[in-house]
Design a protein around this motif. Sequence first.
Motif, PDB file in Angstrom:
ATOM      1  N   UNK A  77      43.223  22.357  59.526  1.00 25.58           N
ATOM      2  CA  UNK A  77      42.866  21.894  58.186  1.00 25.58           C
ATOM      3  C   UNK A  77      42.016  20.635  58.284  1.00 25.58           C
ATOM      4  N   UNK A  78      41.438  20.247  57.143  1.00 28.38           N
ATOM      5  CA  UNK A  78      40.550  19.080  57.130  1.00 28.38           C
ATOM      6  C   UNK A  78      40.770  18.266  55.860  1.00 28.38           C
ATOM      7  N   UNK A  79      40.261  17.052  55.913  1.00 34.39           N
ATOM      8  CA  UNK A  79      40.216  16.209  54.720  1.00 34.39           C
ATOM      9  C   UNK A  79      39.011  15.287  54.836  1.00 34.39           C
ATOM     10  N   UNK A  80      38.402  14.967  53.701  1.00 30.05           N
ATOM     11  CA  UNK A  80      37.262  14.063  53.649  1.00 30.05           C
ATOM     12  C   UNK A  80      37.686  12.817  52.869  1.00 30.05           C
ATOM     13  N   UNK A  81      37.987  11.750  53.593  1.00 25.29           N
ATOM     14  CA  UNK A  81      38.565  10.555  52.969  1.00 25.29           C
ATOM     15  C   UNK A  81      37.460   9.635  52.442  1.00 25.29           C
ATOM     16  N   UNK A  82      37.146   9.789  51.174  1.00 25.70           N
ATOM     17  CA  UNK A  82      36.076   9.013  50.573  1.00 25.70           C
ATOM     18  C   UNK A  82      36.578   7.961  49.578  1.00 25.70           C
ATOM     19  N   UNK A  83      37.213   8.422  48.521  1.00 30.45           N
ATOM     20  CA  UNK A  83      37.451   7.538  47.374  1.00 30.45           C
ATOM     21  C   UNK A  83      38.787   6.815  47.404  1.00 30.45           C
ATOM     22  N   UNK A  84      39.791   7.396  48.043  1.00 32.18           N
ATOM     23  CA  UNK A  84      41.155   6.864  47.941  1.00 32.18           C
ATOM     24  C   UNK A  84      41.414   5.755  48.970  1.00 32.18           C
ATOM     25  N   UNK A  85      40.687   4.661  48.846  1.00 29.04           N
ATOM     26  CA  UNK A  85      40.829   3.571  49.804  1.00 29.04           C
ATOM     27  C   UNK A  85      42.218   2.948  49.770  1.00 29.04           C
ATOM     28  N   UNK A  86      42.876   3.001  48.637  1.00 24.64           N
ATOM     29  CA  UNK A  86      44.219   2.424  48.522  1.00 24.64           C
ATOM     30  C   UNK A  86      45.316   3.422  48.867  1.00 24.64           C
ATOM     31  N   UNK A  87      44.932   4.653  49.223  1.00 20.35           N
ATOM     32  CA  UNK A  87      45.943   5.688  49.467  1.00 20.35           C
ATOM     33  C   UNK A  87      45.602   6.497  50.721  1.00 20.35           C
ATOM     34  N   UNK A  88      45.200   5.822  51.773  1.00 19.58           N
ATOM     35  CA  UNK A  88      44.787   6.527  52.980  1.00 19.58           C
ATOM     36  C   UNK A  88      45.959   7.178  53.703  1.00 19.58           C
ATOM     37  N   UNK A  89      47.151   6.584  53.611  1.00 21.34           N
ATOM     38  CA  UNK A  89      48.323   7.229  54.196  1.00 21.34           C
ATOM     39  C   UNK A  89      48.632   8.508  53.410  1.00 21.34           C
ATOM     40  N   UNK A  90      48.629   8.421  52.103  1.00 19.64           N
ATOM     41  CA  UNK A  90      48.821   9.601  51.245  1.00 19.64           C
ATOM     42  C   UNK A  90      47.799  10.677  51.591  1.00 19.64           C
ATOM     43  N   UNK A  91      46.535  10.272  51.780  1.00 22.84           N
ATOM     44  CA  UNK A  91      45.467  11.194  52.154  1.00 22.84           C
ATOM     45  C   UNK A  91      45.821  11.993  53.396  1.00 22.84           C
ATOM     46  N   UNK A  92      46.413  11.327  54.378  1.00 21.41           N
ATOM     47  CA  UNK A  92      46.743  12.005  55.621  1.00 21.41           C
ATOM     48  C   UNK A  92      48.015  12.816  55.550  1.00 21.41           C
ATOM     49  N   UNK A  93      49.034  12.274  54.877  1.00 24.31           N
ATOM     50  CA  UNK A  93      50.345  12.940  54.813  1.00 24.31           C
ATOM     51  C   UNK A  93      50.244  14.294  54.134  1.00 24.31           C
ATOM     52  N   UNK A  94      49.479  14.395  53.051  1.00 23.36           N
ATOM     53  CA  UNK A  94      49.454  15.628  52.271  1.00 23.36           C
ATOM     54  C   UNK A  94      48.279  16.546  52.613  1.00 23.36           C
ATOM     55  N   UNK A  95      47.675  16.316  53.773  1.00 18.70           N
ATOM     56  CA  UNK A  95      46.711  17.286  54.297  1.00 18.70           C
ATOM     57  C   UNK A  95      47.105  17.742  55.700  1.00 18.70           C
ATOM     58  N   UNK A  96      48.164  17.161  56.243  1.00 18.84           N
ATOM     59  CA  UNK A  96      48.668  17.559  57.564  1.00 18.84           C
ATOM     60  C   UNK A  96      49.799  18.570  57.385  1.00 18.84           C
ATOM     61  N   UNK A  97      49.543  19.803  57.793  1.00 16.91           N
ATOM     62  CA  UNK A  97      50.563  20.844  57.686  1.00 16.91           C
ATOM     63  C   UNK A  97      51.466  20.811  58.918  1.00 16.91           C
ATOM     64  N   UNK A  98      52.530  21.595  58.866  1.00 13.63           N
ATOM     65  CA  UNK A  98      53.542  21.531  59.921  1.00 13.63           C
ATOM     66  C   UNK A  98      53.092  22.153  61.234  1.00 13.63           C
ATOM     67  N   UNK A  99      52.175  23.114  61.177  1.00 15.39           N
ATOM     68  CA  UNK A  99      51.910  23.898  62.391  1.00 15.39           C
ATOM     69  C   UNK A  99      50.471  23.858  62.880  1.00 15.39           C
ATOM     70  N   UNK A 100      49.571  23.132  62.183  1.00 14.20           N
ATOM     71  CA  UNK A 100      48.170  23.123  62.605  1.00 14.20           C
ATOM     72  C   UNK A 100      47.588  21.713  62.541  1.00 14.20           C
ATOM     73  N   UNK A 101      46.596  21.427  63.382  1.00 12.30           N
ATOM     74  CA  UNK A 101      45.984  20.097  63.353  1.00 12.30           C
ATOM     75  C   UNK A 101      45.278  19.837  62.028  1.00 12.30           C
ATOM     76  N   UNK A 102      45.173  18.558  61.691  1.00 13.80           N
ATOM     77  CA  UNK A 102      44.405  18.132  60.522  1.00 13.80           C
ATOM     78  C   UNK A 102      43.345  17.139  60.992  1.00 13.80           C
ATOM     79  N   UNK A 103      42.090  17.438  60.705  1.00 13.72           N
ATOM     80  CA  UNK A 103      40.978  16.589  61.109  1.00 13.72           C
ATOM     81  C   UNK A 103      40.385  15.897  59.887  1.00 13.72           C
ATOM     82  N   UNK A 104      40.276  14.564  59.937  1.00 18.53           N
ATOM     83  CA  UNK A 104      39.521  13.850  58.905  1.00 18.53           C
ATOM     84  C   UNK A 104      38.048  14.112  59.220  1.00 18.53           C
ATOM     85  N   UNK A 105      37.527  15.132  58.582  1.00 14.47           N
ATOM     86  CA  UNK A 105      36.262  15.744  58.984  1.00 14.47           C
ATOM     87  C   UNK A 105      35.044  15.034  58.400  1.00 14.47           C
ATOM     88  N   UNK A 106      35.254  14.271  57.372  1.00 16.74           N
ATOM     89  CA  UNK A 106      34.237  13.354  56.845  1.00 16.74           C
ATOM     90  C   UNK A 106      34.948  12.078  56.444  1.00 16.74           C
TER      91      UNK A 106
END
Length: 611
Positions: free
Chosen positions: A426-455
């Motif tokens: 899975x992927x996530x593009x962390x642009x706008x949520x500067x105050x919620x970067x932990x939230x950005x990562x927690x809810x895009x990381x699934x249990x069984x597959x890698x999550x890449x901050x792709x942008x």
Amino acid sequence: MNQRFDDTFWKHGTDILNKLAWYTSEGVTEIWVKPGYASYYPGEVPTISVQLQSLALHQGKQQGKQWTLQLQVLKDGADKINFQEVVTIDESREWSNLRRTMPFQVEEGFYTIHVKALSTSGEIVHFNQGFWGFSETLLQEGSPLIANRDYFEKDGKPFPIVGMTYMTSDVARKFLFMPNALVWDQDMAQMKQAGINHIRSGIWTAWRQIMYVDGHPYEEVLRAIDAFVLTAKRHDLDLCFTFFAFTPELWEGKNPYLDPRSLEAQKRFIAAIISRYTKATHLHWDLINEPSMFDPKRIFSGPRSARDSFEIKAFQDWTKEKYGTIRQVQEAWNYSSVELPSFEAITTPEHEDINFDVQDMRNPSKSLVWLDYTLFTMDMHNQWAEELSSTIHSINSDRLITVGQDEALRSQRPTPFFYESVVDYTTNHTWWQLDHLVWDGVFTKTASKPNLVQETGIMYLEQPDGLAKRTEEELRNILERKYAYAFSTGGAGAVQWLWNTNFYMDNVNESNIGALRADGTEKPEADVSYDFGSFMNETKELFVNRKLEEVAVIYPYSNDFSSRKLAFDATTNAVRTLSYELNTHARGFSEYHLEAMLENQAEACDCAKCA
């Protein structure tokens, strides 16, 4: 000139200014040096063309100049010159083209073209180009990228990604239509030196310029992709290639995700590309960048219906499969039998017909349908992704496939917990949520597959006077923070958007984003790639067997997909309270995919108490 004047300027500056003034007064002569293709197969005979046109003659200049062109073609690593010639051309106000067929057959490897142009007025300009001799030998070196539970692996070793989005320094997004493999070679060498091990690129626009007629892609563009793929491999850069952006191309269809005519054209488009690289070990695929469902004219707005017969029929069938009887639908959506007499009466809702605010009661509406419609869009996105993935797997079964999504979690668009089942990571593009970067990562990381901050990068902000709100040093510090959070929330890496600032964009935000300025000099934020690239290379052996968090936060999608969304506030408060106040790190799970939590036991957190 944006320079402080000192003694050096007063001694030599006037000479420089006089030369610049003379050069400018000569007017513009546009010269392009191009190989016939950016890549040739071994045994083919290459061609080179030089385009020339005087734009100064259009501006009232009376007499044109004569240009002497000194052409050379050399194979990388060879001692001898493959071709050289000196030719003279009279410039004209009309477009002209000099074409040469080379007296040799292409071999595997990289070729450079050098042209020195001298005008009768004294101008001297150097042009440099390149092309490839296609090399299966080069492409099949090494082993493909592997996705484990949390991190990637390559050639039997952990592979934490420190990446960069790249669309070339000379022509930006037009690079596949105006290829210069030598520029790519120089840029990628610089990125490799900076510690970057992965680049993301692809096609963000102009799909019909690549395949105007369904099933008939243009070989010239495909050869440019060949050259790009070979150049990345030459510099040992893992390459993720993106096919579509925002909504896939329709061709002659009506719905980009559901019309069989569109789907079949998209699959032919993809097959034309991937079938060329069945042995390439550094290459994998991104189906679409930041997808929106369904209407191509209303992207980034949440689900928006295209209102076509395919979508309406699919929604009717989806609803029937979920509920079984029309009576069950009436009860779930609060419709009477008069308002919704049959499944055939179901249509797709429009955003403006739904009450999204508590004060919307002045215009009564039936809003409960919105949750089901949003869930339907998630399933249709997955169905589309599976269709395209099946084509890829039929040609090349062991290359990774993903979907490149932005911070769509709160926007009712496809998100990782839903599309995880149809991708390899899975992927996530962390642009706008500067105050919620932990939230950005927690809810895009699934249990069984890698999550890449792709942008990731920093949006441009202005002060009231129009000047930049942040200094370049502040931008660097924010970017470093984003990289750190990408890894600290269980992510497999981070990819910056963008290496070269795209100064062609008529958009003050886009034209300010990039690690390099328009003149090619590196901004302070380029240091983030150097620093993380070095650090991750030294510590990569640690990226195995990550200890899992013991606390879970369940994301309430049934609320977030409804017309009364509170999930963002609740989950951001929960994550902030746990991470910052209690120093307790959490994993995210989906309300609709709780089996993942049961398979990966964790203590659940009730978000309602954190809101």
